[in-house]
Design a protein around this motif. Structure first.
Motif, PDB file in Angstrom:
ATOM      1  N   LYS A  54       0.828  -1.210   0.000  1.00 15.10           N
ATOM      2  CA  LYS A  54       0.000   0.000   0.000  1.00 15.10           C
ATOM      3  C   LYS A  54       0.859   1.255   0.000  1.00 15.10           C
ATOM      4  N   LYS A  55       2.090   1.121   0.538  1.00 15.04           N
ATOM      5  CA  LYS A  55       3.007   2.266   0.595  1.00 15.04           C
ATOM      6  C   LYS A  55       3.893   2.341  -0.631  1.00 15.04           C
ATOM      7  N   GLN A  56       3.957   1.246  -1.386  1.00 17.06           N
ATOM      8  CA  GLN A  56       4.837   1.174  -2.543  1.00 17.06           C
ATOM      9  C   GLN A  56       4.005   0.829  -3.770  1.00 17.06           C
ATOM     10  N   ASN A  57       4.675   0.691  -4.898  1.00 11.38           N
ATOM     11  CA  ASN A  57       3.990   0.155  -6.067  1.00 11.38           C
ATOM     12  C   ASN A  57       3.703  -1.320  -5.821  1.00 11.38           C
ATOM     13  N   PRO A  58       2.584  -1.823  -6.336  1.00  9.32           N
ATOM     14  CA  PRO A  58       2.273  -3.247  -6.131  1.00  9.32           C
ATOM     15  C   PRO A  58       3.408  -4.141  -6.610  1.00  9.32           C
ATOM     16  N   ASN A  59       3.769  -5.111  -5.793  1.00  7.34           N
ATOM     17  CA  ASN A  59       4.834  -6.050  -6.144  1.00  7.34           C
ATOM     18  C   ASN A  59       4.237  -7.421  -6.401  1.00  7.34           C
ATOM     19  N   SER A  60       4.913  -8.197  -7.227  1.00  9.04           N
ATOM     20  CA  SER A  60       4.456  -9.554  -7.469  1.00  9.04           C
ATOM     21  C   SER A  60       4.678 -10.397  -6.219  1.00  9.04           C
ATOM     22  N   LEU A  61       3.813 -11.381  -6.030  1.00  7.71           N
ATOM     23  CA  LEU A  61       3.895 -12.281  -4.876  1.00  7.71           C
ATOM     24  C   LEU A  61       3.636 -13.691  -5.385  1.00  7.71           C
ATOM     25  N   ILE A  62       4.671 -14.510  -5.402  1.00  9.59           N
ATOM     26  CA  ILE A  62       4.602 -15.871  -5.923  1.00  9.59           C
ATOM     27  C   ILE A  62       4.849 -16.836  -4.771  1.00  9.59           C
ATOM     28  N   THR A  63       4.012 -17.882  -4.675  1.00  4.48           N
ATOM     29  CA  THR A  63       4.157 -18.874  -3.615  1.00  4.48           C
ATOM     30  C   THR A  63       4.369 -20.259  -4.222  1.00  4.48           C
ATOM     31  N   VAL A  64       5.348 -20.977  -3.691  1.00  2.00           N
ATOM     32  CA  VAL A  64       5.649 -22.341  -4.115  1.00  2.00           C
ATOM     33  C   VAL A  64       5.673 -23.221  -2.883  1.00  2.00           C
ATOM     34  N   ASN A  65       5.082 -24.429  -2.975  1.00  5.34           N
ATOM     35  CA  ASN A  65       5.164 -25.377  -1.871  1.00  5.34           C
ATOM     36  C   ASN A  65       6.339 -26.316  -2.097  1.00  5.34           C
ATOM     37  N   GLY A  66       7.093 -26.568  -1.027  1.00  3.32           N
ATOM     38  CA  GLY A  66       8.290 -27.393  -1.146  1.00  3.32           C
ATOM     39  C   GLY A  66       8.048 -28.789  -1.673  1.00  3.32           C
ATOM     40  N   SER A  67       6.824 -29.292  -1.508  1.00  6.98           N
ATOM     41  CA  SER A  67       6.520 -30.647  -1.974  1.00  6.98           C
ATOM     42  C   SER A  67       5.874 -30.658  -3.352  1.00  6.98           C
ATOM     43  N   LEU A  68       5.535 -29.489  -3.884  1.00  2.00           N
ATOM     44  CA  LEU A  68       4.845 -29.404  -5.177  1.00  2.00           C
ATOM     45  C   LEU A  68       5.624 -28.476  -6.100  1.00  2.00           C
ATOM     46  N   HIS A  69       6.660 -28.999  -6.690  1.00  2.00           N
ATOM     47  CA  HIS A  69       7.497 -28.170  -7.535  1.00  2.00           C
ATOM     48  C   HIS A  69       8.273 -29.052  -8.506  1.00  2.00           C
ATOM     49  N   ASP A  70       8.862 -28.381  -9.482  1.00  2.00           N
ATOM     50  CA  ASP A  70       9.758 -29.028 -10.434  1.00  2.00           C
ATOM     51  C   ASP A  70      11.189 -28.731  -9.984  1.00  2.00           C
ATOM     52  N   SER A  71      12.091 -29.677 -10.161  1.00  2.00           N
ATOM     53  CA  SER A  71      13.461 -29.499  -9.681  1.00  2.00           C
ATOM     54  C   SER A  71      14.393 -28.895 -10.727  1.00  2.00           C
ATOM     55  N   THR A  72      13.876 -28.551 -11.884  1.00  2.00           N
ATOM     56  CA  THR A  72      14.747 -28.113 -12.975  1.00  2.00           C
ATOM     57  C   THR A  72      15.175 -26.655 -12.814  1.00  2.00           C
ATOM     58  N   ILE A  73      16.273 -26.331 -13.455  1.00  2.00           N
ATOM     59  CA  ILE A  73      16.752 -24.945 -13.476  1.00  2.00           C
ATOM     60  C   ILE A  73      15.709 -24.044 -14.135  1.00  2.00           C
ATOM     61  N   GLU A  74      15.100 -24.540 -15.219  1.00  2.00           N
ATOM     62  CA  GLU A  74      14.114 -23.731 -15.955  1.00  2.00           C
ATOM     63  C   GLU A  74      12.923 -23.361 -15.076  1.00  2.00           C
ATOM     64  N   TYR A  75      12.479 -24.311 -14.265  1.00  2.00           N
ATOM     65  CA  TYR A  75      11.329 -24.055 -13.386  1.00  2.00           C
ATOM     66  C   TYR A  75      11.643 -22.937 -12.398  1.00  2.00           C
ATOM     67  N   TRP A  76      12.765 -23.064 -11.704  1.00  2.00           N
ATOM     68  CA  TRP A  76      13.090 -22.069 -10.675  1.00  2.00           C
ATOM     69  C   TRP A  76      13.462 -20.730 -11.298  1.00  2.00           C
ATOM     70  N   GLN A  77      14.103 -20.750 -12.445  1.00  2.00           N
ATOM     71  CA  GLN A  77      14.407 -19.490 -13.143  1.00  2.00           C
ATOM     72  C   GLN A  77      13.104 -18.756 -13.474  1.00  2.00           C
ATOM     73  N   GLN A  78      12.075 -19.513 -13.897  1.00  2.00           N
ATOM     74  CA  GLN A  78      10.791 -18.910 -14.237  1.00  2.00           C
ATOM     75  C   GLN A  78      10.118 -18.326 -12.995  1.00  2.00           C
ATOM     76  N   LYS A  79      10.217 -19.011 -11.867  1.00  2.00           N
ATOM     77  CA  LYS A  79       9.610 -18.514 -10.638  1.00  2.00           C
ATOM     78  C   LYS A  79      10.260 -17.204 -10.191  1.00  2.00           C
ATOM     79  N   PHE A  80      11.574 -17.113 -10.324  1.00  2.00           N
ATOM     80  CA  PHE A  80      12.250 -15.866  -9.972  1.00  2.00           C
ATOM     81  C   PHE A  80      11.873 -14.750 -10.941  1.00  2.00           C
TER      82      PHE A  80
END
Length: 274
Positions: A54-80
């Motif tokens: 509310k004090k800043q410009n809206p920021n993205s907020l992404i949530t990942v569960n440790g048990s529900l994810h892909d282990s690849t570099i491409e997956y984590w690069q996309q999340k970042f």
């Protein structure tokens, strides 16, 4: 629960304020938020981020569960990439496999500007890790997190307290829970005998707010469908809680040791050990 930080009892209020300062730290240091199940970790992280947005410009907020994810570099690069200029929350961090931990270590190695990325350091992200495991288990048991990974993610660490650390606040917490339910009938707060029982047994509510949810729901249900005294209602609550719907004690313990549970008598501890 009440969303006002000021309305929270100590020591929870002080821990929430620490978390708020961590989120505003000028460096992109990662944050590790600990606390047993039901202590409000996800709630307060999201509440504080929305407050800051509310004090800043809206920021993205992404949530990942440790048990529900892909282990690849491409997956984590996309999340970042999705979380760039915002926040990446990794819940149940203890469930990340070792490959993901290795990939994250590579991505989270920063350049001189504190940016993240695999080859190109191009993302500005605040990474928040969440776990309900005890810190000694995360730090010392290699079955969950590697030593180097734990060292990397625990740059700023805060632990939200359980009810056994906050006995005096459980009354206020139950009232907030009851009001949150917004019951349409029989919405009068339970009598004093329930609050006395809550305060006496606060150390056994391993589910924390989740246990309070179930107690409130069952008290209201019994009062709605049975014409019995409050003492009888409490008797049914205690029986049902002990048998069916209380959250069990934490089982995430090292394989070669036994952790004593605070608030239990000698006989109860002996029974738990056996």
């Amino acid at each position: 629960m009440s969303v006002s930080v000021q309305n929270q009892p100590e020591p929870r209020r002080s821990k929430i304020k620490i978390l708020e300062t961590y989120l505003q730290n000028p460096g992109n240091f990662s944050i590790l938020v600990l606390g047993e199940r039901g202590t409000g970790k996800t709630h307060w992280i999201n509440y504080l981020i929305k407050k800051l947005q509310k004090k800043q410009n809206p920021n993205s907020l992404i949530t990942v569960n440790g048990s529900l994810h892909d282990s690849t570099i491409e997956y984590w690069q996309q999340k970042f990439k999705e979380a760039n200029e915002g926040y990446l929350i990794i819940d149940e961090v203890e469930k990340l496999d070792k490959k993901s931990q290795d990939v994250l270590l590579q991505i989270m190695s920063t350049d001189e500007n504190g940016s993240y990325g695999f080859k190109e350091k191009e993302f500005k992200v605040r990474v928040i890790f969440i776990s309900s495991f005890d810190v000694t288990t995360l730090r010392d048991e290699d079955d969950y997190l590697s030593n180097v990974f734990f060292d990397r993610i625990a740059q700023l660490t805060v632990e939200l307290p359980s009810f056994y650390e906050n006995v005096n606040g459980i009354r206020k917490d139950f009232i907030a829970t009851w009001e949150k339910m917004n019951f349409k009938e029989h919405d009068t707060l339970p009598s004093e005998i329930l609050f006395q029982w809550l305060e006496k047994n606060a150390s056994k509510f391993h589910g924390n707010f989740r246990d309070l949810d179930k107690i409130a729901i069952n008290w209201h249900h019994i009062k709605t469908f049975k014409k019995v005294s409050d003492i009888k209602v409490l008797d049914e609550i205690k029986e049902g809680f002990n048998k069916y719907y209380h959250f069990p004690g934490h089982k995430a313990q090292p394989h070669n040791s036994f952790h004593f549970t605070k608030g239990y008598s000698k006989n109860e501890i002996e029974k738990e050990w056996k």
